[in-house]
Design a protein around this motif. Structure first.
Motif, PDB file in Angstrom:
ATOM      1  N   LYS A  34       0.829  -1.208   0.000  1.00  0.00           N
ATOM      2  CA  LYS A  34       0.000   0.000   0.000  1.00  0.00           C
ATOM      3  C   LYS A  34       0.861   1.255   0.000  1.00  0.00           C
ATOM      4  O   LYS A  34       0.579   2.215  -0.719  1.00  0.00           O
ATOM      5  N   LEU A  35       1.922   1.242   0.802  1.00  0.00           N
ATOM      6  CA  LEU A  35       2.812   2.400   0.846  1.00  0.00           C
ATOM      7  C   LEU A  35       3.573   2.530  -0.468  1.00  0.00           C
ATOM      8  O   LEU A  35       3.760   3.639  -0.979  1.00  0.00           O
ATOM      9  N   ARG A  36       4.014   1.411  -1.014  1.00  0.00           N
ATOM     10  CA  ARG A  36       4.738   1.436  -2.289  1.00  0.00           C
ATOM     11  C   ARG A  36       3.867   2.026  -3.397  1.00  0.00           C
ATOM     12  O   ARG A  36       4.314   2.864  -4.188  1.00  0.00           O
ATOM     13  N   ASP A  37       2.602   1.597  -3.439  1.00  0.00           N
ATOM     14  CA  ASP A  37       1.679   2.112  -4.460  1.00  0.00           C
ATOM     15  C   ASP A  37       1.379   3.591  -4.252  1.00  0.00           C
ATOM     16  O   ASP A  37       1.238   4.353  -5.218  1.00  0.00           O
ATOM     17  N   VAL A  50       8.271   5.617 -12.894  1.00  0.00           N
ATOM     18  CA  VAL A  50       8.515   4.911 -11.644  1.00  0.00           C
ATOM     19  C   VAL A  50       8.602   3.410 -11.861  1.00  0.00           C
ATOM     20  O   VAL A  50       7.741   2.803 -12.501  1.00  0.00           O
ATOM     21  N   LEU A  51       9.668   2.810 -11.335  1.00  0.00           N
ATOM     22  CA  LEU A  51       9.814   1.364 -11.227  1.00  0.00           C
ATOM     23  C   LEU A  51       9.680   1.025  -9.753  1.00  0.00           C
ATOM     24  O   LEU A  51      10.048   1.834  -8.900  1.00  0.00           O
ATOM     25  N   SER A  52       9.171  -0.166  -9.429  1.00  0.00           N
ATOM     26  CA  SER A  52       8.992  -0.482  -8.015  1.00  0.00           C
ATOM     27  C   SER A  52       9.161  -1.964  -7.748  1.00  0.00           C
ATOM     28  O   SER A  52       8.940  -2.801  -8.626  1.00  0.00           O
ATOM     29  N   THR A  53       9.561  -2.268  -6.512  1.00  0.00           N
ATOM     30  CA  THR A  53       9.724  -3.638  -6.062  1.00  0.00           C
ATOM     31  C   THR A  53       9.677  -3.677  -4.543  1.00  0.00           C
ATOM     32  O   THR A  53       9.974  -2.672  -3.884  1.00  0.00           O
ATOM     33  N   GLY A  54       9.307  -4.852  -4.004  1.00  0.00           N
ATOM     34  CA  GLY A  54       9.335  -5.037  -2.563  1.00  0.00           C
ATOM     35  C   GLY A  54      10.499  -5.883  -2.107  1.00  0.00           C
ATOM     36  O   GLY A  54      10.607  -6.220  -0.933  1.00  0.00           O
TER      37      GLY A  54
END
Length: 252
Positions: A34-37, A50-54
């Protein structure tokens, strides 16, 4: 201690339009979806790709293959620690890092900066504040004080503003945007003493009161790169009770 923000004219939307023109890519590394999004949404609205990963391990791979302009890095990752990710990134790149941390003590934040981070945000945080900090880091990586190519100390230090290149004793040195900002501030008037408070306000793109020790962390990292002996610095000198100065004269 108080942090004071001055929003640019037109607010976040106008700041976003200016940033969009820069076509910068940000890698967001945060395991809480949720925070990443949320962070991704605010950065995209400000004009960033934006690129993202956990995953910390995936972040290291993505940073190597995608070459982002900045990494937003959570320290509390489940697989590989954020500290380890930061070390891996710094071993191969000067890509700026903005750390996200739930650790609130000053010592924890200082340790993060000494790993090579350019800035940090403590959870919980305002997404709009995060966007401004990202913009500020990238802005100070694009601007500088001296223009053209400037030489100091008989060529011991050479600063090439158009190419953002620092050369020390004939060897190119990779510096982060914050280290670049510190060095350029000092190089703008060699020998002039800059207080820690003055440096942190000149280097960051916004007014900031407090945690002047962050400047010490960036200077420590910079000295590892530019000094023959960081314990006996000749280029970035400490002035007791004053701050820092460039110890080399500008060449004619």
């Amino acid at each position: 201690m108080v942090t004071v923000w001055r929003w640019p004219a037109g607010g976040l939307a106008e700041a976003g339009r200016r940033t969009a023109a820069m076509a910068s890519t940000v890698l967001v590394v945060e395991d809480e979806r949720k925070l990443r999004d949320l962070v991704r949404s605010y950065l995209e609205r400000a004009g960033f790709t934006v690129l993202s990963t956990g995953s910390g391990a995936e972040a290291i791979t993505m940073a190597a293959t995608a070459s982002p302009d900045l990494v937003v890095l959570d320290l509390g990752l489940p697989d590989v620690s954020g500290e380890t990710v930061a070390r891996e990134l710094r071993s191969t790149s000067a890509t700026p890092i903005l750390m996200l941390t739930a650790k609130s003590s000053e010592e924890d934040r200082i340790r993060g900066l000494e790993l090579g981070a350019d800035d940090y945000v403590t959870k919980p945080f305002s997404p709009r504040e995060l966007v401004l900090r990202v913009q500020a880091i990238l802005r100070r990586g694009r601007t500088a004080a001296p223009q053209g190519v400037t030489s100091y100390g008989g060529g011991e230090l050479v600063i090439d503003e158009p190419q953002r290149l620092v050369t020390v004793r004939g060897s190119a040195v990779a510096v982060t945007p914050t280290e670049w900002g510190v060095l350029f501030a000092l190089a703008s008037v060699p020998g002039r003493v800059y207080s820690r408070f003055e440096l942190i306000n000149r280097v960051r793109g916004y007014e900031f009161e407090g945690y002047e020790r962050t400047v010490d962390s960036h200077v420590k990292n910079l000295r590892r790169k530019v000094e023959d002996d960081p314990g006996q610095p000749r280029i970035v000198q400490t002035v007791l009770g004053g701050g820092y100065r460039l110890g080399l004269a500008r060449d004619d």
